[in-house]
Design a protein around this motif. Sequence first.
Motif, short mmCIF file in Angstrom:
data_model
loop_
_atom_site.label_atom_id
_atom_site.label_comp_id
_atom_site.label_asym_id
_atom_site.label_seq_id
_atom_site.Cartn_x
_atom_site.Cartn_y
_atom_site.Cartn_z
N HIS A 148 8.90 20.15 0.56
CA HIS A 148 7.51 20.39 0.94
C HIS A 148 6.90 21.57 0.19
O HIS A 148 5.67 21.70 0.14
CB HIS A 148 7.40 20.61 2.45
CG HIS A 148 7.60 19.36 3.24
ND1 HIS A 148 7.77 19.35 4.61
CD2 HIS A 148 7.67 18.06 2.85
CE1 HIS A 148 7.93 18.11 5.02
NE2 HIS A 148 7.88 17.32 3.98
N SER A 149 7.74 22.42 -0.37
CA SER A 149 7.25 23.57 -1.14
C SER A 149 7.06 23.22 -2.62
O SER A 149 6.60 24.07 -3.40
CB SER A 149 8.23 24.74 -1.02
OG SER A 149 8.39 25.13 0.32
N SER A 150 7.41 22.00 -2.99
CA SER A 150 7.32 21.59 -4.40
C SER A 150 5.88 21.33 -4.82
O SER A 150 5.01 21.05 -4.00
CB SER A 150 8.16 20.34 -4.64
OG SER A 150 7.57 19.23 -3.96
N LYS A 205 2.69 19.47 -2.78
CA LYS A 205 1.49 20.26 -2.55
C LYS A 205 0.25 19.64 -3.18
O LYS A 205 -0.86 19.80 -2.69
CB LYS A 205 1.69 21.67 -3.09
CG LYS A 205 2.63 22.53 -2.24
CD LYS A 205 2.76 23.92 -2.83
CE LYS A 205 3.62 24.81 -1.95
NZ LYS A 205 3.79 26.16 -2.53
N LYS A 206 0.43 18.92 -4.29
CA LYS A 206 -0.73 18.35 -4.98
C LYS A 206 -1.42 17.28 -4.14
O LYS A 206 -2.60 16.96 -4.38
CB LYS A 206 -0.32 17.80 -6.34
CG LYS A 206 0.37 16.45 -6.28
CD LYS A 206 0.67 15.92 -7.67
CE LYS A 206 1.32 14.53 -7.59
NZ LYS A 206 1.65 13.99 -8.93
N HIS A 207 -0.70 16.72 -3.16
CA HIS A 207 -1.30 15.68 -2.31
C HIS A 207 -2.03 16.27 -1.10
O HIS A 207 -2.66 15.54 -0.34
CB HIS A 207 -0.22 14.72 -1.81
CG HIS A 207 0.47 13.97 -2.91
ND1 HIS A 207 -0.21 13.18 -3.81
CD2 HIS A 207 1.78 13.88 -3.24
CE1 HIS A 207 0.66 12.65 -4.65
NE2 HIS A 207 1.86 13.05 -4.34
N LYS A 208 -1.95 17.59 -0.94
CA LYS A 208 -2.51 18.21 0.26
C LYS A 208 -4.02 18.02 0.34
O LYS A 208 -4.59 17.82 1.41
CB LYS A 208 -2.15 19.70 0.28
CG LYS A 208 -2.19 20.32 1.66
CD LYS A 208 -1.27 21.52 1.75
CE LYS A 208 -1.07 21.91 3.21
NZ LYS A 208 -0.07 22.97 3.36
N GLU A 245 4.90 8.41 -4.66
CA GLU A 245 4.32 9.05 -5.84
C GLU A 245 2.80 9.08 -5.81
O GLU A 245 2.18 9.92 -6.48
CB GLU A 245 4.81 8.34 -7.11
CG GLU A 245 4.41 6.88 -7.19
CD GLU A 245 4.95 6.21 -8.45
OE1 GLU A 245 5.23 6.96 -9.41
OE2 GLU A 245 5.07 4.98 -8.46
N ASN A 246 2.18 8.19 -5.04
CA ASN A 246 0.73 8.15 -4.94
C ASN A 246 0.19 8.97 -3.77
O ASN A 246 -1.02 8.97 -3.52
CB ASN A 246 0.26 6.69 -4.79
CG ASN A 246 0.63 5.85 -6.00
OD1 ASN A 246 0.49 6.29 -7.14
ND2 ASN A 246 1.11 4.64 -5.75
#
Length: 415
Positions: free
Chosen positions: A278-280, A284-287, A301-302
């Motif tokens: 979750h720290s990756s 994070k980019k999906h947040k 991945e999406n």
Amino acid sequence: MDKAVIISSGGNIDTSISVAHENSDTYPNILVLEEGVAVFNDQMELLPLISDFLTHYRKNHSDKSIKTYARNLLYLVKYLTIFDENHIESKRDDCLLTVHSTEIQKYFDYCRKDKNKDGSVKRAIKGKTISNRDATYGSFFSEFLCNPPPGYKLMREEDPYENGSLAGVAKESLIKPALFLDIEALILVANHERERCLVQFMYDSGIRRGEVEGILQANILNLSRNVRQSIIVDHETFQVPSPYVSMEINGNKGRNREAKVRNTVVSKETINRVQKYHSSLEYKKHKRKWGKIPMPAFLNENGNPYNANAVGKLISKLSQRALKFGLIKAPFSPHKIRHGFAAMLLHSEDLGKTNLDRLLLLQQCLGHNSLKNTQKYTKIPIKVWEKFVDSNGIALKRYQLMEKLKNRTRPKKGS
């Protein structure tokens, strides 16, 4: 039942009341039918495998035969998705892609009885009707699903009817769990840490594939905080650090699919691995996509959550890949990972002073109403667990196995 089978030379069918709309914004209100057969379940969801089979079968058979075959297949799908633990969470007719011969035999045994599993009265099915259904299933698997005609894709390799009729009385089969080395193999062939975390979490929690989507990032964060705390272990309130945490699971195996809450036990090693994922940057980019909506713990991945179907496809993909590399002997399903969790818990002596203590804990973790269902796991041979011992020859505890699994499958940089 006749409304569930549409034999068409063209035209439209109204599906505006279908429950498929609850799961998909793109499911149409009107289906345009070409020449062929469309079969629907009780929720007015199109069953693609059965529909394709009967569209092909219709070329050489009467419409009366088509309706008989459709009814027979609908009976099997309905039984599997209501009564069979391995298939309750299946969508539409995808249970037919993984059903085993012993499970079909158990369906025939159920047909012969005059009571449902809840004790209510039902009509017993006689031999001639069972033989008719057996012939339908044999044709469906051996002549279509596992041996597709020209123009159709191979959907399943293992044929449950390869040895002939299954209408005989079913024999009680031993549970065959996914073992530690099987799980390690799946993780080793995974290309992404999101997949590795999901496989280890399923193995260490015993959750069903349909329950993965309901695990949130907030749940993992709370558990990660809890692993740093102490727990009360006896009536004298003596406290020691615990290598496990209790996790609440909102299952969907109650009557009418309502939520059935239970608690399972997860090791802190697995929670820490998921928390690190979750720290990756990938997670994070999906947040931004989720905003204030609670984020699922496991995303593809999406950036979409792993639903039951996606979990099944992932395990199948990894299983086939591990099989290709000779790391496992046979492919397996997500439910065998749940079996593996059960076997591992029963052999971890730190989770109960006696075998009965661990069996009762396992009943709670799996959400079984009856201890009789849980007792099936006591028949699993224990010799496979003797391989995992420390330098003093003492069997490893479950949390130690999870630490070993995490360390031996540590992701490489950039993965």
